[in-house]
Design a protein around this motif. Structure first.
Motif, PDB file in Angstrom:
ATOM      1  N   ASP A 378      20.079  70.972  62.970  1.00 26.89           N
ATOM      2  CA  ASP A 378      18.848  70.828  63.762  1.00 26.89           C
ATOM      3  C   ASP A 378      18.952  69.629  64.697  1.00 26.89           C
ATOM      4  O   ASP A 378      18.644  69.711  65.891  1.00 26.89           O
ATOM      5  CB  ASP A 378      17.647  70.609  62.818  1.00 26.89           C
ATOM      6  N   LEU A 379      19.348  68.519  64.133  1.00 25.35           N
ATOM      7  CA  LEU A 379      19.421  67.281  64.910  1.00 25.35           C
ATOM      8  C   LEU A 379      20.454  67.401  66.028  1.00 25.35           C
ATOM      9  O   LEU A 379      20.220  66.945  67.158  1.00 25.35           O
ATOM     10  CB  LEU A 379      19.758  66.109  63.985  1.00 25.35           C
ATOM     11  N   ARG A 380      21.596  68.011  65.738  1.00 25.40           N
ATOM     12  CA  ARG A 380      22.642  68.156  66.759  1.00 25.40           C
ATOM     13  C   ARG A 380      22.121  68.953  67.950  1.00 25.40           C
ATOM     14  O   ARG A 380      22.330  68.570  69.106  1.00 25.40           O
ATOM     15  CB  ARG A 380      23.868  68.853  66.152  1.00 25.40           C
ATOM     16  N   ALA A 415      12.581  67.079  51.882  1.00 23.92           N
ATOM     17  CA  ALA A 415      12.812  68.199  50.965  1.00 23.92           C
ATOM     18  C   ALA A 415      14.165  68.847  51.200  1.00 23.92           C
ATOM     19  O   ALA A 415      14.701  69.523  50.312  1.00 23.92           O
ATOM     20  CB  ALA A 415      11.703  69.238  51.124  1.00 23.92           C
ATOM     21  N   THR A 416      14.748  68.656  52.397  1.00 19.02           N
ATOM     22  CA  THR A 416      16.028  69.307  52.724  1.00 19.02           C
ATOM     23  C   THR A 416      17.163  68.310  52.929  1.00 19.02           C
ATOM     24  O   THR A 416      18.317  68.715  53.070  1.00 19.02           O
ATOM     25  CB  THR A 416      15.873  70.155  54.000  1.00 19.02           C
ATOM     26  N   MET A 417      16.843  67.012  52.980  1.00 14.28           N
ATOM     27  CA  MET A 417      17.865  65.971  53.155  1.00 14.28           C
ATOM     28  C   MET A 417      17.507  64.779  52.283  1.00 14.28           C
ATOM     29  O   MET A 417      16.327  64.440  52.154  1.00 14.28           O
ATOM     30  CB  MET A 417      17.936  65.520  54.624  1.00 14.28           C
ATOM     31  N   ASP A 418      18.523  64.129  51.708  1.00 19.58           N
ATOM     32  CA  ASP A 418      18.219  62.937  50.922  1.00 19.58           C
ATOM     33  C   ASP A 418      18.039  61.742  51.856  1.00 19.58           C
ATOM     34  O   ASP A 418      18.371  61.787  53.045  1.00 19.58           O
ATOM     35  CB  ASP A 418      19.298  62.667  49.870  1.00 19.58           C
ATOM     36  N   LEU A 419      17.521  60.663  51.319  1.00 20.85           N
ATOM     37  CA  LEU A 419      17.154  59.512  52.137  1.00 20.85           C
ATOM     38  C   LEU A 419      18.375  58.856  52.779  1.00 20.85           C
ATOM     39  O   LEU A 419      18.309  58.380  53.926  1.00 20.85           O
ATOM     40  CB  LEU A 419      16.388  58.499  51.280  1.00 20.85           C
ATOM     41  N   LYS A 420      19.501  58.859  52.084  1.00 25.20           N
ATOM     42  CA  LYS A 420      20.713  58.255  52.639  1.00 25.20           C
ATOM     43  C   LYS A 420      21.187  59.034  53.866  1.00 25.20           C
ATOM     44  O   LYS A 420      21.561  58.446  54.892  1.00 25.20           O
ATOM     45  CB  LYS A 420      21.819  58.216  51.577  1.00 25.20           C
ATOM     46  N   ARG A 424      21.462  57.807  57.943  1.00 31.91           N
ATOM     47  CA  ARG A 424      22.640  57.941  58.814  1.00 31.91           C
ATOM     48  C   ARG A 424      22.266  58.650  60.113  1.00 31.91           C
ATOM     49  O   ARG A 424      22.718  58.262  61.199  1.00 31.91           O
ATOM     50  CB  ARG A 424      23.747  58.718  58.086  1.00 31.91           C
ATOM     51  N   HIS A 425      21.417  59.692  60.015  1.00 33.04           N
ATOM     52  CA  HIS A 425      20.972  60.395  61.225  1.00 33.04           C
ATOM     53  C   HIS A 425      20.161  59.463  62.126  1.00 33.04           C
ATOM     54  O   HIS A 425      20.277  59.509  63.358  1.00 33.04           O
ATOM     55  CB  HIS A 425      20.121  61.607  60.846  1.00 33.04           C
ATOM     56  N   LEU A 426      19.365  58.646  61.513  1.00 31.14           N
ATOM     57  CA  LEU A 426      18.529  57.711  62.268  1.00 31.14           C
ATOM     58  C   LEU A 426      19.402  56.755  63.089  1.00 31.14           C
ATOM     59  O   LEU A 426      19.144  56.509  64.278  1.00 31.14           O
ATOM     60  CB  LEU A 426      17.642  56.956  61.273  1.00 31.14           C
ATOM     61  N   ILE A 427      20.456  56.227  62.481  1.00 29.65           N
ATOM     62  CA  ILE A 427      21.377  55.334  63.185  1.00 29.65           C
ATOM     63  C   ILE A 427      22.061  56.072  64.328  1.00 29.65           C
ATOM     64  O   ILE A 427      22.221  55.542  65.440  1.00 29.65           O
ATOM     65  CB  ILE A 427      22.431  54.768  62.213  1.00 29.65           C
ATOM     66  N   HIS A 428      22.422  57.319  64.074  1.00 28.43           N
ATOM     67  CA  HIS A 428      23.096  58.122  65.098  1.00 28.43           C
ATOM     68  C   HIS A 428      22.197  58.319  66.322  1.00 28.43           C
ATOM     69  O   HIS A 428      22.654  58.211  67.473  1.00 28.43           O
ATOM     70  CB  HIS A 428      23.496  59.470  64.500  1.00 28.43           C
ATOM     71  N   ARG A 461      12.214  49.535  53.785  1.00 31.83           N
ATOM     72  CA  ARG A 461      13.294  48.903  54.561  1.00 31.83           C
ATOM     73  C   ARG A 461      13.589  49.695  55.827  1.00 31.83           C
ATOM     74  O   ARG A 461      13.836  49.124  56.889  1.00 31.83           O
ATOM     75  CB  ARG A 461      14.560  48.774  53.705  1.00 31.83           C
ATOM     76  N   ILE A 462      13.567  51.014  55.722  1.00 32.79           N
ATOM     77  CA  ILE A 462      13.817  51.843  56.906  1.00 32.79           C
ATOM     78  C   ILE A 462      12.646  51.736  57.883  1.00 32.79           C
ATOM     79  O   ILE A 462      12.818  51.841  59.099  1.00 32.79           O
ATOM     80  CB  ILE A 462      14.048  53.307  56.488  1.00 32.79           C
ATOM     81  N   ASN A 463      11.446  51.507  57.347  1.00 38.61           N
ATOM     82  CA  ASN A 463      10.257  51.267  58.175  1.00 38.61           C
ATOM     83  C   ASN A 463       9.918  52.458  59.075  1.00 38.61           C
ATOM     84  O   ASN A 463       9.834  52.347  60.301  1.00 38.61           O
ATOM     85  CB  ASN A 463      10.433  50.004  59.022  1.00 38.61           C
ATOM     86  N   PHE A 464       9.711  53.615  58.451  1.00 40.98           N
ATOM     87  CA  PHE A 464       9.268  54.789  59.204  1.00 40.98           C
ATOM     88  C   PHE A 464       7.886  54.534  59.801  1.00 40.98           C
ATOM     89  O   PHE A 464       7.039  53.883  59.189  1.00 40.98           O
ATOM     90  CB  PHE A 464       9.200  56.015  58.288  1.00 40.98           C
ATOM     91  N   LYS A 465       7.659  55.082  60.975  1.00 37.76           N
ATOM     92  CA  LYS A 465       6.348  54.932  61.618  1.00 37.76           C
ATOM     93  C   LYS A 465       5.344  55.936  61.076  1.00 37.76           C
ATOM     94  O   LYS A 465       4.146  55.656  61.006  1.00 37.76           O
ATOM     95  CB  LYS A 465       6.481  55.103  63.136  1.00 37.76           C
ATOM     96  N   TYR A 466       5.831  57.133  60.707  1.00 32.75           N
ATOM     97  CA  TYR A 466       4.941  58.196  60.248  1.00 32.75           C
ATOM     98  C   TYR A 466       5.387  58.703  58.879  1.00 32.75           C
ATOM     99  O   TYR A 466       6.574  58.910  58.635  1.00 32.75           O
ATOM    100  CB  TYR A 466       4.949  59.386  61.223  1.00 32.75           C
ATOM    101  N   TYR A 467       4.403  58.939  58.007  1.00 33.28           N
ATOM    102  CA  TYR A 467       4.641  59.592  56.725  1.00 33.28           C
ATOM    103  C   TYR A 467       3.767  60.852  56.693  1.00 33.28           C
ATOM    104  O   TYR A 467       2.543  60.759  56.565  1.00 33.28           O
ATOM    105  CB  TYR A 467       4.274  58.669  55.560  1.00 33.28           C
ATOM    106  N   PHE A 468       4.390  62.011  56.847  1.00 33.47           N
ATOM    107  CA  PHE A 468       3.646  63.264  56.904  1.00 33.47           C
ATOM    108  C   PHE A 468       3.521  63.869  55.505  1.00 33.47           C
ATOM    109  O   PHE A 468       4.499  63.926  54.746  1.00 33.47           O
ATOM    110  CB  PHE A 468       4.339  64.268  57.824  1.00 33.47           C
ATOM    111  N   ILE A 469       2.302  64.324  55.192  1.00 32.84           N
ATOM    112  CA  ILE A 469       2.025  65.016  53.926  1.00 32.84           C
ATOM    113  C   ILE A 469       1.499  66.403  54.280  1.00 32.84           C
ATOM    114  O   ILE A 469       0.435  66.529  54.895  1.00 32.84           O
ATOM    115  CB  ILE A 469       0.970  64.265  53.090  1.00 32.84           C
ATOM    116  N   ASP A 470       2.243  67.425  53.908  1.00 36.91           N
ATOM    117  CA  ASP A 470       1.848  68.806  54.212  1.00 36.91           C
ATOM    118  C   ASP A 470       1.020  69.348  53.051  1.00 36.91           C
ATOM    119  O   ASP A 470       1.557  69.695  52.001  1.00 36.91           O
ATOM    120  CB  ASP A 470       3.091  69.666  54.441  1.00 36.91           C
TER     121      ASP A 470
END
Length: 722
Positions: A378-380, A415-420, A424-428, A461-470
């Protein structure tokens, strides 16, 4: 149907009578109503009077009033042994509700529209209120019953009440009380207008009802308990007083029992005049609540960001290519467009020109848009599609800079990717040298609070701006089949969700709750929560109080359980959309919360949002409900004279497309955007413009049932920022 238990009394006065079986309610429609009962003298104009069983009463002054007789059987219907209690009017808090039901009964009876179902419901509602709020143990009341209001004559009445099984002839009373027979007889006629024998017989018959109705006693047993010489004598006097024998009375239905006031005069009235009196009284006695605005500073909050979910390419095109909605050009600070369409689909289903137009619109209006990311693939696709487009668009437009893309964000799905992996995607993404915000869908962590706590430090530590709850994926969700009988006003406390949030050291304004569910109102198979402006107001208010924002569908989704939405599938605006639009007009103004009304103090005007609290109590649509009469008292330094007022009324009808074009027609035909816009021009809330001088008086107005009223009060003659 016609019911004999409700009568309209128009004579100036009525002779002494006794309430035999049940209670009586009297409600004046015109003038003052004076009733002297055995325990108290009543004089009312804007209230009702309640007479208990066994009590004598005399109507000494009357203009026009409603008399409602409620037999003891009605109380048995709601599971209460009527004769164990007395019912005290001073304990009743819901007096307006009782009066409203009485007026509905009278109106329906006069207009010959009363149905058996309505009659049963309204009577049961009245009885339930009285049972819930007014009952007190009869033995306690009888212990404190006194006749001091009658002076010396009260001593005679008290003796009779306490000695019913004894001999109570005029001679016996004279002998026991040391008062001459002529004196006793004279006092009865002078004070009550009846003789001793009639008074004693009536109180004995009234007292016999608990044995006749409340048990399987024989007539002989009843006569012995109540002071009659034998069963035959009891039966004869009962029939003379009530009109039927005791055994026949036992078999009467509750709606067949009537009260006779002892007058032979016929009741004459003009139906049109009476209906006018009933309507006027309904306005007076409807629940009222003052709107009071002063220098106080109650709890306040801002209308938060609202997440508008886009599910398809067609929705994306309608939003950005058809100039369909104001959200594309306005309220950019309070809206996040959440694109749930994967980048691969966007790549193949949008032309190059369409991609360019959408990107230009996002950048030129500096809109906030978030993309849902489920996987590395998806990200790619996103990175290969989005950032080259952004770069070319900025290069082609001299007025745009890289800062125009600051509203772009990626929401990673935990739910589909772990935090680690997400990190890595965030840095990319950051290597692309654009300022991008990041969020995370943490719905699954609310289903596993222990794991949430374990990941708390890493998330911070990652400091996400949004936390979505569905909400749709919560276990259990905010609204589920098991909670169909739970009121939305209870559910929107979000107790379970807030308990988890409070355990975490994360700013609660970073949480966004998505996909609140739409559902039918509790007593209706057609009307939904989306048809109730007050319920929607309550949901918005509570969500803004508890979270950083609320997530709704931009367009109605018909697959699975339906969630709140702004436009139906044809593009017609919902009530929620209009309400949200009004809030977004406030820009960054804090809202002051006073309970059932909200106040926004702005530079050139004060805006008050008032919503009908009554439907929130049961979320049941009462189509017969009358408007509430309200007053607005402003004691504030900035509103202290004559002011221009622009008022809008959202009542579930005005501005509600379901009332203008039924869903069956909307489903049957194709609706072009120009036609939809044409219809929307006429489908607006009802409005009026007027002046009021708050220094002279409070503002009186009507608040219709299931409505929200928005009043803009301008501080001066300038209306530039309307």
């Amino acid at each position: 149907m016609k019911t004999q238990c409700l009568q309209l009394l128009t004579e100036k006065h009525y002779p002494t009578a006794r309430c035999i079986d049940g209670i009586l309610l009297f409600l004046p429609l015109q003038g003052t109503l004076d009733i002297h009962s055995i325990s108290k003298a009543h004089s009312v104009t804007n209230d009702f009077i309640l007479i208990n069983d066994v009590e004598t009463y005399q109507i000494s002054q009357n203009g026009t009033c409603i008399m409602l007789y409620i037999a003891s059987d009605w109380f048995e219907k709601v599971g209460v042994n009527f004769f164990d209690y007395k019912y005290i009017i001073n304990l009743i808090q819901s007096t307006n509700e009782i009066m409203r039901k009485m007026l509905q009964l009278a109106h329906a009876q006069l207009t010959d529209t009363l149905t058996e179902a309505q009659f049963e419901k309204w009577m049961t509602d009245i009885v339930q209120i009285i049972v819930d709020e007014a009952k007190i143990n009869a033995s306690i009341v009888n212990q404190h019953l006194n006749y001091t209001g009658y002076g010396k004559f009260g001593e005679i009445l008290e003796y009779i009440f306490n000695h019913l099984p004894d001999k109570l002839t005029l001679s016996a009373l004279s002998e026991k009380l040391y008062i001459s027979k002529s004196n006793i007889s004279g006092q009865f006629y002078n004070v009550l207008g009846i003789g001793v024998k009639h008074y004693v017989d009536s109180i004995r018959i009234a007292s016999s009802m608990r044995y006749l109705i409340g048990g399987n006693h024989t007539l002989e047993e009843i006569s012995e308990q109540c002071g009659f010489s034998n069963g035959a004598s009891y039966s004869k006097k009962f029939k003379a007083y009530i009109g039927v024998s005791p055994n026949d009375y036992r078999n009467l239905d509750k709606s067949q029992k009537v009260v006779h006031l002892g007058t032979t005069q016929e009741c004459h009235y003009d139906e049109e005049t009476l209906l006018s009196l009933i309507n006027d009284k309904a306005m007076q006695c409807s629940n009222t609540s003052d709107i009071r605005i002063d220098e106080r500073n109650p709890k306040s909050y801002r209308p938060c960001c609202n997440v508008l979910q886009i599910h398809t390419v067609a929705e994306l095109k309608k939003l950005f290519l058809e100039d369909f909605t104001f959200y594309r050009t306005e309220a950019s600070e309070h809206i996040i467009f959440y694109c749930l369409v994967d980048a691969k689909t966007l790549t193949y289903e949008l032309t190059e020109e369409e991609k360019h137009q959408i990107t230009s619109s996002l950048l030129e209006h500096q809109l906030s848009i978030a993309f849902h990311i489920n996987s590395k693939e998806d990200l790619r696709w996103h990175l290969e599609l989005l950032w080259p487009l952004v770069k070319r668009t900025i290069e082609d437009n001299e007025q745009l800079t890289k800062e125009a893309a600051q509203g772009f964000a990626y929401i990673f799905n935990l739910a589909t990717m772990d935090l680690k992996t997400i990190y890595r995607h965030l840095i990319h993404v950051q290597n692309y040298n654009f300022q991008v915000d990041f969020g995370i869908d943490i719905t699954d962590l609310f289903n596993q609070p222990t794991e949430f706590k374990q990941l708390e430090a890493q998330l911070k530590r990652i400091n996400f701006k949004y936390y979505f709850i569905d909400n749709a994926r919560l276990n259990p969700p905010y609204l589920v089949e098991d909670s169909e009988q739970i009121l939305t006003k209870q559910l929107v406390h979000f107790t379970n969700i807030k308990d988890i949030i409070q355990r975490m050291d994360i700013d609660d304004q970073k949480y966004f709750l998505l996909n609140l569910e739409n559902r039918l109102l509790s007593n209706d198979q057609i009307a939904e929560l989306m048809d109730s402006p007050p319920i929607l107001m309550e949901m918005l208010k509570e969500t803004w109080n508890s979270f950083g924002g609320i997530g709704v569908d931009l367009f109605q989704q018909l697959s699975g359980r339906e969630h709140l939405y702004l436009y139906d599938k044809n593009g017609f605006s919902s009530v929620l959309n209009i309400l949200l639009h009004r809030f977004l007009e406030l820009e960054d103004i804090k809202l002051r919360d006073y309970g059932h009304y909200i106040v926004a103090m702005q530079e050139e005007k004060v805006t008050i949002y008032i919503y009908d609290w009554r439907i929130l109590e049961g979320e049941a649509l009462d189509r017969e409900a009358l408007p509430a009469r309200m007053t607005m008292d402003i004691q504030h330094s900035i509103i202290n004279g004559n002011h221009l007022i622009y008022s809008e009324n959202f009542d579930g009808k005005q501005g509600n497309i379901n009332q203008i074009v039924p869903s069956s027609l909307r489903d049957k035909y194709e609706w072009s955007t120009p036609l939809v816009k044409k219809i929307e021009q006429f489908n607006q809330p009802q409005f009026e413009i007027f002046e009021h001088d708050f220094s002279q008086s409070a503002l009186e107005f009507k608040l219709h049932y299931n409505s929200v009223r928005i009043m803009h009060i301008f501080k001066n003659e300038q209306t530039d920022k309307f």
